[in-house]
Scaffold this motif. Sequence first.
Motif, PDB file in Angstrom:
ATOM      1  N   MET A 288     -33.442  25.775 -38.237  1.00 42.62           N
ATOM      2  CA  MET A 288     -32.400  26.414 -37.433  1.00 42.62           C
ATOM      3  C   MET A 288     -31.360  27.035 -38.369  1.00 42.62           C
ATOM      4  N   ALA A 289     -30.927  28.237 -38.039  1.00 48.35           N
ATOM      5  CA  ALA A 289     -30.033  28.963 -38.927  1.00 48.35           C
ATOM      6  C   ALA A 289     -28.679  28.280 -39.062  1.00 48.35           C
ATOM      7  N   ALA A 290     -28.141  28.292 -40.280  1.00 50.16           N
ATOM      8  CA  ALA A 290     -26.799  27.757 -40.517  1.00 50.16           C
ATOM      9  C   ALA A 290     -25.773  28.691 -39.887  1.00 50.16           C
ATOM     10  N   ARG A 291     -24.625  28.144 -39.537  1.00 47.67           N
ATOM     11  CA  ARG A 291     -23.559  28.961 -38.976  1.00 47.67           C
ATOM     12  C   ARG A 291     -22.693  29.512 -40.105  1.00 47.67           C
ATOM     13  N   THR A 292     -22.465  30.803 -40.068  1.00 49.56           N
ATOM     14  CA  THR A 292     -21.638  31.437 -41.092  1.00 49.56           C
ATOM     15  C   THR A 292     -20.240  31.729 -40.594  1.00 49.56           C
ATOM     16  N   THR A 293     -20.013  31.521 -39.293  1.00 53.39           N
ATOM     17  CA  THR A 293     -18.674  31.657 -38.725  1.00 53.39           C
ATOM     18  C   THR A 293     -18.309  30.341 -38.056  1.00 53.39           C
ATOM     19  N   PRO A 294     -17.016  30.040 -37.961  1.00 50.67           N
ATOM     20  CA  PRO A 294     -16.612  28.771 -37.362  1.00 50.67           C
ATOM     21  C   PRO A 294     -16.815  28.763 -35.856  1.00 50.67           C
ATOM     22  N   PRO A 295     -16.942  27.546 -35.286  1.00 46.54           N
ATOM     23  CA  PRO A 295     -17.009  26.269 -35.998  1.00 46.54           C
ATOM     24  C   PRO A 295     -18.339  26.101 -36.718  1.00 46.54           C
ATOM     25  N   PHE A 296     -18.334  25.266 -37.752  1.00 51.11           N
ATOM     26  CA  PHE A 296     -19.514  25.076 -38.567  1.00 51.11           C
ATOM     27  C   PHE A 296     -20.293  23.856 -38.082  1.00 51.11           C
ATOM     28  N   ARG A 297     -21.540  23.734 -38.524  1.00 52.46           N
ATOM     29  CA  ARG A 297     -22.368  22.624 -38.057  1.00 52.46           C
ATOM     30  C   ARG A 297     -21.704  21.285 -38.336  1.00 52.46           C
ATOM     31  N   ALA A 298     -21.065  21.159 -39.477  1.00 57.69           N
ATOM     32  CA  ALA A 298     -20.248  19.983 -39.796  1.00 57.69           C
ATOM     33  C   ALA A 298     -18.810  20.441 -39.874  1.00 57.69           C
ATOM     34  N   ASP A 299     -18.006  20.037 -38.907  1.00 57.62           N
ATOM     35  CA  ASP A 299     -16.618  20.487 -38.847  1.00 57.62           C
ATOM     36  C   ASP A 299     -15.719  19.272 -38.669  1.00 57.62           C
ATOM     37  N   HIS A 300     -14.432  19.495 -38.493  1.00 54.86           N
ATOM     38  CA  HIS A 300     -13.492  18.389 -38.302  1.00 54.86           C
ATOM     39  C   HIS A 300     -12.280  18.899 -37.554  1.00 54.86           C
ATOM     40  N   VAL A 301     -11.493  17.965 -37.012  1.00 51.11           N
ATOM     41  CA  VAL A 301     -10.379  18.335 -36.144  1.00 51.11           C
ATOM     42  C   VAL A 301      -9.157  18.772 -36.945  1.00 51.11           C
ATOM     43  N   GLY A 302      -8.893  18.145 -38.099  1.00 51.37           N
ATOM     44  CA  GLY A 302      -7.877  18.745 -38.948  1.00 51.37           C
ATOM     45  C   GLY A 302      -6.849  17.874 -39.619  1.00 51.37           C
ATOM     46  N   SER A 303      -6.431  16.755 -39.000  1.00 58.06           N
ATOM     47  CA  SER A 303      -5.353  15.969 -39.613  1.00 58.06           C
ATOM     48  C   SER A 303      -5.916  14.875 -40.512  1.00 58.06           C
ATOM     49  N   PHE A 304      -5.134  14.534 -41.559  1.00 54.85           N
ATOM     50  CA  PHE A 304      -5.530  13.497 -42.502  1.00 54.85           C
ATOM     51  C   PHE A 304      -4.390  12.523 -42.747  1.00 54.85           C
ATOM     52  N   LEU A 305      -4.753  11.338 -43.206  1.00 57.55           N
ATOM     53  CA  LEU A 305      -3.751  10.327 -43.557  1.00 57.55           C
ATOM     54  C   LEU A 305      -2.831  10.868 -44.639  1.00 57.55           C
ATOM     55  N   ARG A 306      -1.529  10.657 -44.475  1.00 55.84           N
ATOM     56  CA  ARG A 306      -0.564  11.127 -45.460  1.00 55.84           C
ATOM     57  C   ARG A 306      -0.503  10.167 -46.652  1.00 55.84           C
ATOM     58  N   PRO A 307      -0.460  10.700 -47.874  1.00 52.47           N
ATOM     59  CA  PRO A 307      -0.283   9.819 -49.032  1.00 52.47           C
ATOM     60  C   PRO A 307       1.110   9.198 -49.018  1.00 52.47           C
ATOM     61  N   LYS A 308       1.230   8.034 -49.623  1.00 56.52           N
ATOM     62  CA  LYS A 308       2.500   7.304 -49.579  1.00 56.52           C
ATOM     63  C   LYS A 308       3.649   8.123 -50.157  1.00 56.52           C
TER      64      LYS A 308
END
Length: 371
Positions: free
Chosen positions: A1-21
Amino acid sequence: MAARTTPPFRADHVGSFLRPKYLLDAREQKARGEITAGQLRAVEDKAITEIVRFQQDVGLQSITDGEFRRTYFHIDFLDQLGGVKTDIPVTIRKPDGTEELAPPTMRVVDKVRHAKDIQRADFEYLKSQIAPGMTAKVTIPSPTMLHFRGGRAGISKEAYPELDPAFYDDVARAYGDELRSLADAGCTYVQMDDTNMAYLCDERMREAARQRGDDPNELPHRYAAFINKVVALKPAGMTLAMHLCRGNFRSTHAAAGNYEPVAEALLKEMDLDAYFMEYDDIRSGDFRPLRYLPKGKIVVLGLVTTKFGQLESKDDLKRRIDEAARYAPLDQLCLSPQCGFSSTVHGNNIAMEDQRKKLRLVIETAQEVWG
């Protein structure tokens, strides 16, 4: 199956990350008046550069700034719209000893307008840090956040004697101005975070809407028309997605329920390009609502939880993707964690290293399923 070259991508994420101390410490110093806004921004720049490298090292194609300049996923944006006043929420302790974030009060006190560029400078810094071939994604709250929590009572009757069409048109115009500002800076991928469509799947939340004078059966269709006013102003070449969230404060959730009550309005009536849908546990129900997904749209299955560190089984993820593909074509599906790792500055009850393991699992599973 063809990879996606435009978003969203096959492996994506919502966006927020834990803040460093060190970033959390700097925010506290700023709150005490010990450092300036400029000094805090320099610390944020450093932390964002590091989280961009982290995402690239893990292997993600879409890159965010981790929402490192925000306290809450929605307030920091909405408070910068003209005509909007937000009150910072407070943490309450429930009878069972767990903590819950009391919803913020957002009030429309005047005509809503795009008073200034909100995300452009932040996007420009993010874009300057990513490697070639990566896509910078901007996350903003859904415009429905300005209506659902307070309903008619939360919107000035002096500014808007009638909500339809003036209120919805003004909000859509403000969002359209922001999207154009981002597009002018080179942004091609925007995600709107929406709790309200997911909340309308929960009978408790539906009853609360009734008590405010709204019909929970009518609201999804009204919100679809509202979102479409924004989509109509979307710049050419921009992917506009929606993430549906049932609450993500310190690994807790605020709502549950199958998507069935909103599925048709969400998937068929909204003219969005893609949907990030939470499916990490039983509270999300089955995949049958995906039968409403039309050709040309993408659903990103949020099968990997961000609330706890325990790693999901790759075989279980593949099985669930197969189940979802019974209702929507596999080529119209992608994979991600169900939410960000830190929708508020407080973060989820998960270790820093767990972020890496969860994202690697998403990427490896997507590669094995879609190639």
